[in-house]
Enzyme design. Sequence first.
Site, PDB file in Angstrom:
ATOM      1  N   CYS A 116       0.831  -1.206   0.000  1.00 24.58           N
ATOM      2  CA  CYS A 116       0.000   0.000   0.000  1.00 24.58           C
ATOM      3  C   CYS A 116       0.864   1.254   0.000  1.00 24.58           C
ATOM      4  CB  CYS A 116      -0.894   0.040   1.250  1.00 24.58           C
ATOM      5  SG  CYS A 116      -1.984  -1.373   1.461  1.00 24.58           S
TER       6      CYS A 116
ATOM      7  N   ASP B 266      20.056  38.293 -14.024  1.00 23.71           N
ATOM      8  CA  ASP B 266      18.780  38.498 -14.715  1.00 23.71           C
ATOM      9  C   ASP B 266      18.164  39.832 -14.309  1.00 23.71           C
ATOM     10  OD1 ASP B 266      16.345  37.141 -16.194  1.00 23.71           O
ATOM     11  OD2 ASP B 266      15.543  38.007 -14.343  1.00 23.71           O
TER      12      ASP B 266
END
Length: 531
Positions: free
Chosen positions: A38, A481
């Site tokens: 499970c 940037d």
Amino acid sequence: MQNGMHTDTERCVRAVRSKDARFDGWFFTAVLTTRIYCRPSCPVVPPKPENMTFLPSAAACQQAGFRACKRCRPDTSPGSPEWNQRADLVARAMRLIADGVVDREGVPGLAARLGYSTRQTERQLLAELGAGPLALARAQRAQTARVLIETTPLPMADVAFAAGFASIRTFNDTVREVYALTPSELRTRATKTASSPPPPAFAAQAAGASSDIPGTPGTPGTPGTAGTGTGTRTGAPGTLTLRLPFRAPLNPDNLFGHLVATAVPGVEEWRAGAYRRTLRLPYGHGIVALTPRPDHIACRLTLSDLRDLTVAISRCRRMLDLDADPVAIDGQLRTDPVLAPLVDKAPGRRVPRTVDEEEFALRAVLGQQVSTAAARTHAGRLVTAHGDPVDDPEGGLTHLFPSAGSLAELDPDSLAMPRTRRTTFTTLVSRLADGGIHLGPDSDWAETRARLLALPGFGPWTVDVIAMRALGDPDAFLPTDLGVRRAAAELGLPATPAALTGRAAAWRPWRAYAVQYLWATDTHPINFLPA
């Protein structure tokens, strides 16, 4: 969370008892008495601790003789976030297996791509995941088969072929062994369940994909698949409608905003609330439409060859960064008092990535030192002249983005850009076409950076944006940037790239996500979900 969590028995037991879906995909619970395995969030009553053992992968569970639980479908758990945040052999191998390389090229092909021997590759995967590459690929084929069995009317022979099985017998044996049902029984069970009331909803944050058939195992809100997906067959042949859940929270604004604002005409578009694009795939091509929903991403996928199903879903999940662990990422970024308010305001930002690493690198060069609109124009012209045409009855998509091989013979003078950038572009095309530079899910990040930096016209910004969005490096940073520098100035962060990089050391290993939060301080269209 660290690698090898399945060895921490006490921690695993606590996660199972609390049914904590955040741990789905990190480990699996195998029940010794029932021989069932499970996911941690399984809704059934947990077994006694002495009856539980914990394994690192669904393939390891299957190899040890455990069958998948019919309630929680653990074979469809999302992949560990580690595979997208690490650059070692195992992580690169897992990304390649998800991309179908073992099915297409075998284990020797996988090992060759990684630069290791077959024996070394098998040994390391077995040591960390409890299963070798063949078992991992087999588990993936079994899940793809289940998707097609339960959600399409395809004949079983076609399902076997599409899922990658070498023979009908192998297909039948594998499905029976993994699911304790024959293929026909799986289809019958799904059909019967579709007519019954849906089960109680579970948290969808850790699921990978779920069916649009009400009440099936994988209904909205119940655990579904990460790498393959479940869905319904609709419309034209090869068209599937899927749900792609994610680990919550997810903020779609910058994710879809960035993809749409930079969309290349003919290859990408925003239509009727969905980001749509063409896909170049191993066996053919596809068109995907992705729509953000509160608890999942709606995915409509049309394929020219159903064998590309697993690869297409894997690439779309990677592009949308759906397997990230936002709780861990945001938790680390919140430790900085400057970033904490940005994270608290809109948590769960993802890094918008790509479905094609080479395509993104070429587009990064086209976008050097020009506006977003100009970059789209350059790319659109390239697509019209050299892209492969596709038919899109539902929208305005016209081409696949041209491959490096198809661009290798183009006339440089046909590129309307400065001579230096033209040289940068054609050199990159040449290196990609001749294999001098390889960009893919198996790329060695450090080696690829070094090779890109050696090319003319490649500076830190271009290399890092490729590392962030194409290679998937979660720690890639862009201190030069313009948007990052504007945000830094507004927030009182250091102004120079060197000083900002020093300050950003506290954000590691999630600096690529910090960039998303810094960009979000601007009013650029990349930060907003289109209307």
